[in-house]
Design a protein around this motif. Structure first.
Motif, PDB file in Angstrom:
ATOM      1  N   THR A   1       4.297  -9.866  -2.151  1.00 51.42           N
ATOM      2  CA  THR A   1       3.289  -9.302  -3.043  1.00 51.42           C
ATOM      3  C   THR A   1       3.674  -7.872  -3.378  1.00 51.42           C
ATOM      4  O   THR A   1       3.803  -7.039  -2.487  1.00 51.42           O
ATOM      5  CB  THR A   1       1.896  -9.310  -2.383  1.00 51.42           C
ATOM      6  N   TYR A   2       3.845  -7.606  -4.638  1.00 51.49           N
ATOM      7  CA  TYR A   2       4.242  -6.269  -5.061  1.00 51.49           C
ATOM      8  C   TYR A   2       3.925  -6.115  -6.542  1.00 51.49           C
ATOM      9  O   TYR A   2       3.590  -7.079  -7.230  1.00 51.49           O
ATOM     10  CB  TYR A   2       5.742  -6.021  -4.808  1.00 51.49           C
ATOM     11  N   TYR A   3       4.009  -4.873  -6.995  1.00 52.24           N
ATOM     12  CA  TYR A   3       3.777  -4.571  -8.401  1.00 52.24           C
ATOM     13  C   TYR A   3       4.964  -3.811  -8.959  1.00 52.24           C
ATOM     14  O   TYR A   3       5.593  -3.020  -8.257  1.00 52.24           O
ATOM     15  CB  TYR A   3       2.510  -3.722  -8.582  1.00 52.24           C
TER      16      TYR A   3
ATOM     17  N   SER B   1       5.943  -0.992  -6.329  1.00 51.53           N
ATOM     18  CA  SER B   1       4.917  -0.640  -5.359  1.00 51.53           C
ATOM     19  C   SER B   1       4.702  -1.798  -4.405  1.00 51.53           C
ATOM     20  O   SER B   1       4.448  -2.903  -4.833  1.00 51.53           O
ATOM     21  CB  SER B   1       3.599  -0.316  -6.067  1.00 51.53           C
TER      22      SER B   1
ATOM     23  N   GLN C   1       3.318  -2.827  -0.147  1.00 46.88           N
ATOM     24  CA  GLN C   1       2.486  -2.393   0.954  1.00 46.88           C
ATOM     25  C   GLN C   1       3.348  -1.830   2.067  1.00 46.88           C
ATOM     26  O   GLN C   1       4.390  -2.360   2.395  1.00 46.88           O
ATOM     27  CB  GLN C   1       1.693  -3.598   1.474  1.00 46.88           C
ATOM     28  N   TRP C   2       2.888  -0.707   2.631  1.00 47.16           N
ATOM     29  CA  TRP C   2       3.542  -0.180   3.823  1.00 47.16           C
ATOM     30  C   TRP C   2       3.001  -0.945   5.021  1.00 47.16           C
ATOM     31  O   TRP C   2       1.835  -0.847   5.344  1.00 47.16           O
ATOM     32  CB  TRP C   2       3.223   1.300   4.012  1.00 47.16           C
TER      33      TRP C   2
ATOM     34  N   GLY D   1      -1.548   3.349  -5.093  1.00 45.07           N
ATOM     35  CA  GLY D   1      -0.551   2.924  -6.071  1.00 45.07           C
ATOM     36  C   GLY D   1      -0.227   1.454  -6.081  1.00 45.07           C
ATOM     37  O   GLY D   1       0.544   1.013  -6.912  1.00 45.07           O
ATOM     38  N   TYR D   2      -0.802   0.660  -5.202  1.00 45.58           N
ATOM     39  CA  TYR D   2      -0.386  -0.730  -5.090  1.00 45.58           C
ATOM     40  C   TYR D   2      -0.631  -1.493  -6.376  1.00 45.58           C
ATOM     41  O   TYR D   2       0.211  -2.212  -6.864  1.00 45.58           O
ATOM     42  CB  TYR D   2      -1.130  -1.399  -3.938  1.00 45.58           C
ATOM     43  N   ASN D   3      -1.778  -1.383  -6.916  1.00 47.09           N
ATOM     44  CA  ASN D   3      -2.045  -2.073  -8.176  1.00 47.09           C
ATOM     45  C   ASN D   3      -2.752  -1.177  -9.176  1.00 47.09           C
ATOM     46  O   ASN D   3      -3.330  -1.660 -10.130  1.00 47.09           O
ATOM     47  CB  ASN D   3      -2.870  -3.340  -7.943  1.00 47.09           C
TER      48      ASN D   3
END
Lengths: 118, 114
Positions: free
Chosen positions: A31-33, A95, A97-98, B98-100
């Motif tokens: 999952t990323y953008y 972008s 998730q960390w 910043g994720y979405n």
């Protein structure tokens, strides 16, 4: 770690030509953008588009279009019938998730300087 | 709509001097960020504040400190400037990270350290 590669440092095209800016990314997340930002000569960065990893549909906005291909980890940006006002530095960004902190992080590519020659 | 406002726009410092870069946003955003932009390096995250009252290090935090003064303001301080800190600094904000959510950037501060 995530990485974004924009191999084209500088591109020059004559006005009205089509031009494609390449973006290749690396991530372990499912999952990323992905984003594209434009930095015109005035200096500010302007958001252009956001695409999530579950949506591989291409997007068109006027003369701009984006081609997202998970199979090749690419998110390329095409400008059709380029204009002088398109001259700018374009950044691709990822972008994800960390994992440790649950916070977001945005990794930018090094940018492509596009010059449209009148 | 002011958006994200950064001051100053330009600054020249001598090595060892200190200064604070100011950033304010009027969009009621929760998260704020400081980036630096160097030729051939893209933008690199210095510090961020996920929400009011919290700050965390980014990729290149050494030589910098930050303060999230309130929800609107996020300042970046150079305690003892070095030539390696010559760069263009951008402040940015997002509604919830910043994720979405896309970043909204200020116009940048061009800093030269001699």
């Amino acid at each position: 770690a995530q990485k974004v590669t924009q191999a084209q440092t500088e591109i020059s095209v004559v006005e009205k030509e089509d031009v494609t800016l390449d973006c290749v990314y690396e991530t372990r997340d499912t999952t990323y953008y992905l984003f594209w930002y434009k930095q015109p000569p005035s200096g500010e960065l302007v958001f252009l588009i956001r695409r999530n990893s579950f949506d591989e549909q291409n997007e068109i906005s006027g003369r701009y279009s984006w081609n997202f291909q998970k199979s090749t980890s690419s998110f390329n940006f095409t400008i059709t019938a380029s204009q002088v006002v398109d001259s700018a530095v374009y950044f691709c960004a990822l972008s994800e998730q960390w994992a440790n902190f649950g916070n977001e992080k945005l990794t930018f590519g090094t940018g492509t300087r596009l010059t449209i020659i009148p | 709509n002011a958006g994200v406002t950064q001051t100053p726009k330009f600054q020249v410092l001598k090595t060892g001097q200190s200064m604070t870069l100011q950033c304010a946003q009027d969009m009621n955003h929760n998260s704020m960020y400081w980036y630096r932009q160097d030729p051939g390096m893209g933008l690199r995250l210095i510090y961020y504040s996920a929400s009011e009252g919290t700050t965390d290090k980014g990729e290149v935090p050494n030589g910098y400190n930050v303060s999230r003064l309130n929800k609107r303001e996020f300042s970046l301080r150079l305690e003892s400037a070095a030539p390696s800190q010559t760069s263009v600094y951008f402040c940015a904000s997002t509604l919830r990270g910043g994720y979405n959510s896309p970043l909204h950037f200020g116009n940048g501060t061009r800093l030269t350290v001699t």
